[in-house]
Write a protein that holds these residues in place. Structure first.
Motif, mmCIF file in Angstrom:
data_model
loop_
_atom_site.group_PDB
_atom_site.id
_atom_site.type_symbol
_atom_site.label_atom_id
_atom_site.label_comp_id
_atom_site.label_asym_id
_atom_site.label_seq_id
_atom_site.Cartn_x
_atom_site.Cartn_y
_atom_site.Cartn_z
ATOM 1 N N VAL A 196 0.836 -1.205 0.000
ATOM 2 C CA VAL A 196 0.000 0.000 0.000
ATOM 3 C C VAL A 196 0.872 1.258 0.000
ATOM 4 O O VAL A 196 0.593 2.219 -0.723
ATOM 5 N N ALA A 197 1.950 1.250 0.778
ATOM 6 C CA ALA A 197 2.846 2.409 0.824
ATOM 7 C C ALA A 197 3.509 2.647 -0.532
ATOM 8 O O ALA A 197 3.639 3.799 -0.977
ATOM 9 N N LEU A 198 3.927 1.576 -1.199
ATOM 10 C CA LEU A 198 4.503 1.724 -2.542
ATOM 11 C C LEU A 198 3.466 2.263 -3.523
ATOM 12 O O LEU A 198 3.789 3.044 -4.416
ATOM 13 N N GLY A 199 2.210 1.844 -3.355
ATOM 14 C CA GLY A 199 1.134 2.365 -4.197
ATOM 15 C C GLY A 199 0.932 3.860 -3.991
ATOM 16 O O GLY A 199 0.693 4.599 -4.948
ATOM 17 N N PHE A 200 1.020 4.315 -2.746
ATOM 18 C CA PHE A 200 0.912 5.754 -2.489
ATOM 19 C C PHE A 200 2.074 6.526 -3.107
ATOM 20 O O PHE A 200 1.898 7.637 -3.605
ATOM 21 N N ALA A 201 3.267 5.941 -3.082
ATOM 22 C CA ALA A 201 4.409 6.589 -3.742
ATOM 23 C C ALA A 201 4.176 6.667 -5.251
ATOM 24 O O ALA A 201 4.486 7.687 -5.887
ATOM 25 N N GLY A 202 3.621 5.598 -5.835
ATOM 26 C CA GLY A 202 3.271 5.627 -7.253
ATOM 27 C C GLY A 202 2.245 6.706 -7.549
ATOM 28 O O GLY A 202 2.330 7.410 -8.561
ATOM 29 N N PHE A 203 1.270 6.875 -6.641
ATOM 30 C CA PHE A 203 0.284 7.949 -6.784
ATOM 31 C C PHE A 203 0.962 9.313 -6.769
ATOM 32 O O PHE A 203 0.613 10.197 -7.560
ATOM 33 N N LEU A 204 1.919 9.497 -5.885
ATOM 34 C CA LEU A 204 2.628 10.776 -5.805
ATOM 35 C C LEU A 204 3.296 11.110 -7.141
ATOM 36 O O LEU A 204 3.160 12.233 -7.648
ATOM 37 N N PHE A 205 3.968 10.146 -7.732
ATOM 38 C CA PHE A 205 4.679 10.412 -8.982
ATOM 39 C C PHE A 205 3.743 10.557 -10.173
ATOM 40 O O PHE A 205 3.987 11.377 -11.055
ATOM 41 N N ILE A 206 2.669 9.790 -10.222
ATOM 42 C CA ILE A 206 1.734 9.985 -11.330
ATOM 43 C C ILE A 206 0.955 11.279 -11.127
ATOM 44 O O ILE A 206 0.531 11.919 -12.092
ATOM 45 N N GLY A 207 0.797 11.703 -9.866
ATOM 46 C CA GLY A 207 0.174 13.000 -9.603
ATOM 47 C C GLY A 207 1.025 14.155 -10.116
ATOM 48 O O GLY A 207 0.510 15.106 -10.698
ATOM 49 N N VAL A 208 2.331 14.063 -9.930
ATOM 50 C CA VAL A 208 3.228 15.092 -10.460
ATOM 51 C C VAL A 208 3.228 15.057 -11.986
ATOM 52 O O VAL A 208 3.228 16.103 -12.644
ATOM 53 N N SER A 209 3.189 13.862 -12.560
ATOM 54 C CA SER A 209 3.078 13.744 -14.023
ATOM 55 C C SER A 209 1.796 14.390 -14.515
ATOM 56 O O SER A 209 1.767 15.026 -15.571
ATOM 57 N N SER A 210 0.732 14.233 -13.741
ATOM 58 C CA SER A 210 -0.543 14.843 -14.095
ATOM 59 C C SER A 210 -0.453 16.372 -14.065
ATOM 60 O O SER A 210 -1.016 17.049 -14.927
ATOM 61 N N LEU A 211 0.254 16.904 -13.088
ATOM 62 C CA LEU A 211 0.451 18.362 -13.041
ATOM 63 C C LEU A 211 1.239 18.849 -14.255
ATOM 64 O O LEU A 211 0.906 19.875 -14.857
#
Length: 193
Positions: A160-175
């Motif tokens: 789950v923690a690795l998934g949240f890190a993936g969310f962080l990076f795809i969120g920055v990609s989205s920005l």
């Protein structure tokens, strides 16, 4: 007015003045640097989402320990991270194409909206899946499941923690892809040159 010598082989003069397209090497370097930055964030999203999927997939130790696929939230975590890993792999290929060729894979208008829309959808997918996985992991900590199979709970937490890190990076990609959409709307190009 154009001189008659500029007309060759029966050319007719254009009613609109010709403005040569000028693109400096500095702006090309800025575009390449920006695309490389997007590639780095997509690579990080791919790595973290793939690692999260692998951790969840291998989270069954023995026959008497709980299995991740017996819990809906953990199946959601696995599926969401696997989908985002595949999408990030595709987008990394598109980014490499764009950096090496200097042109988008799809027509530019489709590419900027495709990237932005899919980045948004998959970022929210990861956020919802990992939130559901976090709640289930917290619930399991209060039961006998984590007392009897501590490795199962620990590996679920890591996934789950690795998934949240993936969310962080795809969120920055989205920005960053949102910035490209805004530049496209304002300037007619995916990056302000």
């Amino acid at each position: 007015m154009r001189s008659p010598q500029s007309l060759h082989n029966g050319d007719t003069p254009s009613p609109l003045p010709r403005i040569p397209h000028f693109q400096s090497t500095l702006s090309v370097q800025k575009l390449r640097r920006f695309n490389s930055l997007i590639l780095v964030f997509r690579l990080a999203a791919f790595c973290f989402s793939l690692a999260s999927s692998i951790f969840m997939l291998t989270n069954s130790r023995s026959s008497n320990s709980p299995r991740w696929y017996d819990y809906d939230a953990f199946r959601f975590v696995f599926a969401a991270n696997a989908i985002v890993a595949i999408y990030s792999l595709f987008e990394m290929g598109v980014s490499v194409w764009e950096i090496s060729r200097g042109a988008t894979f799809l027509p530019e208008v489709l590419q900027v909206w495709f990237d932005f829309g899919h980045d948004q959808v998959f970022a929210y997918l990861l956020l919802s899946a990992d939130s559901a996985g976090t709640e289930l992991a917290r619930t399991l900590k209060g039961t006998d499941t984590c007392a009897a199979a501590n490795a199962f709970c620990l590996q679920s937490d890591i996934s789950v923690a690795l998934g949240f890190a993936g969310f962080l990076f795809i969120g920055v990609s989205s920005l960053l892809s949102g910035f490209r959409v805004a530049c496209f709307i304002i300037n007619g190009s995916r990056f302000h040159l």
